[in-house]
Design an enzyme around this catalytic site. Structure first.
Site, PDB file in Angstrom:
ATOM      1  N   HIS A 123      44.562 -15.321  80.379  1.00  0.00           N
ATOM      2  CA  HIS A 123      43.298 -15.145  81.085  1.00  0.00           C
ATOM      3  C   HIS A 123      42.197 -14.628  80.144  1.00  0.00           C
ATOM      4  O   HIS A 123      41.465 -13.702  80.496  1.00  0.00           O
ATOM      5  CB  HIS A 123      43.465 -14.140  82.237  1.00  0.00           C
ATOM      6  CG  HIS A 123      44.400 -14.574  83.303  1.00  0.00           C
ATOM      7  ND1 HIS A 123      44.871 -13.713  84.282  1.00  0.00           N
ATOM      8  CD2 HIS A 123      44.971 -15.775  83.575  1.00  0.00           C
ATOM      9  CE1 HIS A 123      45.689 -14.364  85.097  1.00  0.00           C
ATOM     10  NE2 HIS A 123      45.760 -15.613  84.681  1.00  0.00           N
ATOM     11  N   HIS A 165      43.626 -14.318  89.331  1.00  0.00           N
ATOM     12  CA  HIS A 165      43.996 -15.338  88.357  1.00  0.00           C
ATOM     13  C   HIS A 165      42.779 -16.249  88.242  1.00  0.00           C
ATOM     14  O   HIS A 165      42.475 -17.017  89.171  1.00  0.00           O
ATOM     15  CB  HIS A 165      45.231 -16.090  88.824  1.00  0.00           C
ATOM     16  CG  HIS A 165      46.415 -15.179  89.028  1.00  0.00           C
ATOM     17  ND1 HIS A 165      47.670 -15.648  89.323  1.00  0.00           N
ATOM     18  CD2 HIS A 165      46.535 -13.828  88.978  1.00  0.00           C
ATOM     19  CE1 HIS A 165      48.512 -14.629  89.441  1.00  0.00           C
ATOM     20  NE2 HIS A 165      47.831 -13.518  89.249  1.00  0.00           N
ATOM     21  N   PRO A 166      42.029 -16.169  87.137  1.00  0.00           N
ATOM     22  CA  PRO A 166      40.614 -16.555  87.174  1.00  0.00           C
ATOM     23  C   PRO A 166      40.297 -18.037  87.084  1.00  0.00           C
ATOM     24  O   PRO A 166      39.135 -18.381  86.846  1.00  0.00           O
ATOM     25  CB  PRO A 166      40.030 -15.795  85.978  1.00  0.00           C
ATOM     26  CG  PRO A 166      41.169 -15.665  85.026  1.00  0.00           C
ATOM     27  CD  PRO A 166      42.377 -15.487  85.885  1.00  0.00           C
ATOM     28  N   GLN A 167      41.267 -18.941  87.287  1.00  0.00           N
ATOM     29  CA  GLN A 167      40.842 -20.345  87.376  1.00  0.00           C
ATOM     30  C   GLN A 167      39.849 -20.520  88.522  1.00  0.00           C
ATOM     31  O   GLN A 167      38.912 -21.325  88.432  1.00  0.00           O
ATOM     32  CB  GLN A 167      42.035 -21.287  87.552  1.00  0.00           C
ATOM     33  CG  GLN A 167      42.709 -21.271  88.905  1.00  0.00           C
ATOM     34  CD  GLN A 167      43.399 -22.602  89.237  1.00  0.00           C
ATOM     35  OE1 GLN A 167      42.971 -23.664  88.796  1.00  0.00           O
ATOM     36  NE2 GLN A 167      44.472 -22.539  90.001  1.00  0.00           N
ATOM     37  N   VAL A 180      34.065 -31.639  69.677  1.00  0.00           N
ATOM     38  CA  VAL A 180      32.744 -31.186  69.251  1.00  0.00           C
ATOM     39  C   VAL A 180      32.901 -30.236  68.071  1.00  0.00           C
ATOM     40  O   VAL A 180      33.687 -29.289  68.108  1.00  0.00           O
ATOM     41  CB  VAL A 180      31.995 -30.507  70.410  1.00  0.00           C
ATOM     42  CG1 VAL A 180      30.690 -29.889  69.924  1.00  0.00           C
ATOM     43  CG2 VAL A 180      31.728 -31.524  71.519  1.00  0.00           C
TER      44      VAL A 180
END
Length: 585
Positions: free
Chosen positions: A504, A548-550, A237
């Site tokens: 992160h 761990h922000p997944q 995009v």
């Protein structure tokens, strides 16, 4: 080349990472059966070999699966430009991360709700969504092996019927247990469930995996996609197209795709602000300097970048290696192990090695007693004082990151990394140019805030104290990478030389209250001042949680999907009923 109209869809989702995959799947499966287009700039990531969990360190470094970004030179890190790679292809960073699944402290979510003024983000509501997403499997308990000392889960704290597999392996490598025992003997509390809402202590992190294969946003949520969901890969995009202040289409590979309802941008914390700016949404001065027509002056786009800094300390142990380094240092042996795993039912050494990380979270008193803590705003100090919120994290059991002639595969090493928590440093994401194919200029400004330097100094000192305990010192052969002493000065010198990112990046298109001039989104993830455009990925966070922000990316995906589906099922005259292909009424 001018954009060519190809087709119309009710919804267009830009980015096939964890959030984007959840959103596209849930929207397409919603009652009114809308047409949904998911556009992913990378490839399909459909090679099963890339999903072997034991190979996660090899996959992480594979350029096929990464946008190989670098930060700008980091002033507090001796002007080093550090690795800022992002996942490429379906699954996004869940396709090339370390697969650790941690959700952080419950008070982070209560703080999120407080900061933005919406209880939809408190612990009670977010835990409900996590349970809806998760499919927890404790194969370690089912195997009958004595791992219950290290992992004990309460069923009501976790989900067991969601699409995202979260798993403890059936068999653990011996060094995993040894390391836990060493840390416990050094005085560290074992936490038998790091995802209960209270992460304090040291424990084993489950993996987003099943039977030794990583589970990604794509493999979890797109596998049984309905026919009304179209997924296009290698579709980069270039910009969002507007009619006045209303988002109406996207341009990808010079082709135009129209959205009759909404566009949802889920390209990640570096590429979402980049795409907004390329589309004329962002700080007027920056866009004007690059000759970009300003659609909407939104000063917070690309600001507030936060990340967790990481710094590794390494010692060599007298214990002989259990085979991880020797396996990955021997091509013939590794090829044989891979063939066994792939063609003999997921058996052999690759079903045991590299399945888990050991992570610990702490609240160090010296941080609370420091001048840096006392200098923080009162609301931040109040948040940091909540009983489940850590100010320090350590990670270990990631030895395959070690490489180079100084590492002997016959020797076992102990690498313990400090990870900065509650980061206060704020950086930026800017455009390098108006070229949509140019990498963004990412500056996380790591360690630029005095409080972050204090938490990292405290964490490194803690690691050195662990190394100095009898349990570990008696097993130490020699130091490999450590500060010269435990003084602030020597630790800070070491930090400047060795610190890098945990990958992160977050908070660059943050949500917030209407009186926050830097807030770009409302609590439904809608871009303020524009219509039919939402941003749904880690860029939307008001602050970076202590995890761990997944996991949080999946959470955001489900939260946005619920919000959009609720909007389009409403019978209040705002939308035309039962015909999503109609424009907003």
């Amino acid at each position: 080349m001018s954009a060519q109209t190809v087709n119309k869809y009710d919804f267009i989702v830009v980015g096939g990472g964890p959030a984007g995959c959840v959103i596209a799947s849930h929207l397409a499966s919603s009652p009114q059966v809308p047409t949904v287009l998911l556009l992913e700039a990378g490839g399909p990531n459909d090679d099963i070999r890339d999903r072997v969990l034991a190979d996660k360190y090899e996959v992480m470094r594979d350029p096929r699966l990464s946008w190989e970004y670098l930060t700008t030179p980091q002033k507090e890190l001796n002007n080093r430009a550090i690795d800022a790679r992002r996942g490429k292809g379906l699954g996004g960073s869940s396709a090339n991360n370390l697969c650790g699944y941690t959700i952080g402290p419950k008070h982070d979510y209560d703080e999120w709700a407080k900061v933005v003024g919406d209880d939809n983000f408190n612990w009670e509501n977010t835990q409900r969504r996590y349970k809806q997403l998760e499919n927890y499997k404790n194969r370690a308990a089912a195997s009958g092996r004595p791992y219950s000392k290290y992992v004990r889960l309460r069923d009501h704290d976790h989900g067991h019927s969601g699409k995202l597999n979260v798993e403890f392996a059936a068999e653990w490598e011996g060094s995993l247990i040894n390391t836990l025992d060493y840390l416990e003997a050094a005085g560290t509390k074992i936490n038998v469930d790091l995802n209960s809402g209270d992460p304090l202590g040291v424990g084993v992190v489950p993996a987003t995996a099943h039977d030794g294969y990583r589970h990604t946003g794509s493999s979890a949520f797109l596998r049984d996609a309905p026919r009304n969901l179209t997924v296009l890969t290698d579709a980069r995009v270039e910009r969002i197209l507007f009619n006045g202040k209303t988002a109406v289409a996207v341009q990808a590979n010079s082709r135009r795709y129209d959205a009759t309802c909404e566009i949802i941008l889920s390209a990640g914390a570096l590429d979402s602000p980049k795409l907004l700016k390329l589309s004329g949404v962002g700080p007027r001065r920056e866009l004007s300097q690059l000759g970009i027509n300003v659609i909407h002056d939104l000063p917070g786009v690309g600001e507030n970048l936060r990340d967790h800094p990481l710094c590794a300390c390494i010692i060599a142990l007298k214990d002989s290696s259990d085979g991880v380094l020797s396996l990955y240092g021997n091509g013939t042996k590794l090829d044989s192990a891979r063939q066994q795993f792939l063609h003999a039912g997921g058996t052999g050494s690759l079903s045991v090695y590299n399945q888990h990380l050991i992570v610990g979270w702490f609240r160090h008193r010296e941080v609370f007693e420091s001048e840096e803590f006392k200098a923080l705003p009162e609301d931040v100090r109040s948040y940091l004082s909540q009983p489940t919120v850590p100010n320090a994290e350590i990670i270990t059991h990631n030895l395959p990151l070690l490489s180079g002639p100084e590492f002997d595969p016959k020797i076992q090493y102990l690498m313990v990394s400090a990870v900065g928590q509650v980061p206060q440093s704020q950086g930026t994401v800017k455009l390098a140019s108006a070229d949509p194919y140019a990498a963004p200029l990412s500056d996380p400004a790591l360690l630029s805030h005095p409080f972050d330097r204090r938490t990292m100094i405290s964490s490194i000192r803690h690691i050195m104290q662990l190394f100095g305990s009898h349990a570990i010192r008696s097993r130490t052969l020699q130091p490999i990478s450590l500060p010269k002493s435990t003084s602030d000065e020597d630790i800070l010198t070491f930090l400047r030389e060795v610190t890098f990112s945990t990958f992160h990046p977050s908070c660059t298109v943050k949500m917030g209250r209407s009186n926050d001039k830097m807030a770009c989104l409302d609590t439904a993830f809608r871009v303020r001042g524009l219509q039919r455009l939402r941003v749904a990925d880690l860029s939307s966070l008001p602050f970076l949680p202590n995890c761990h922000p997944q996991s949080v990316a999946y959470l955001i995906g489900l939260t946005v999907a619920e919000s959009v589906i609720a909007d389009y099922n409403r019978d209040d005259g705002r939308y035309k009923r039962n015909k999503l292909s109609a424009k907003l009424a």
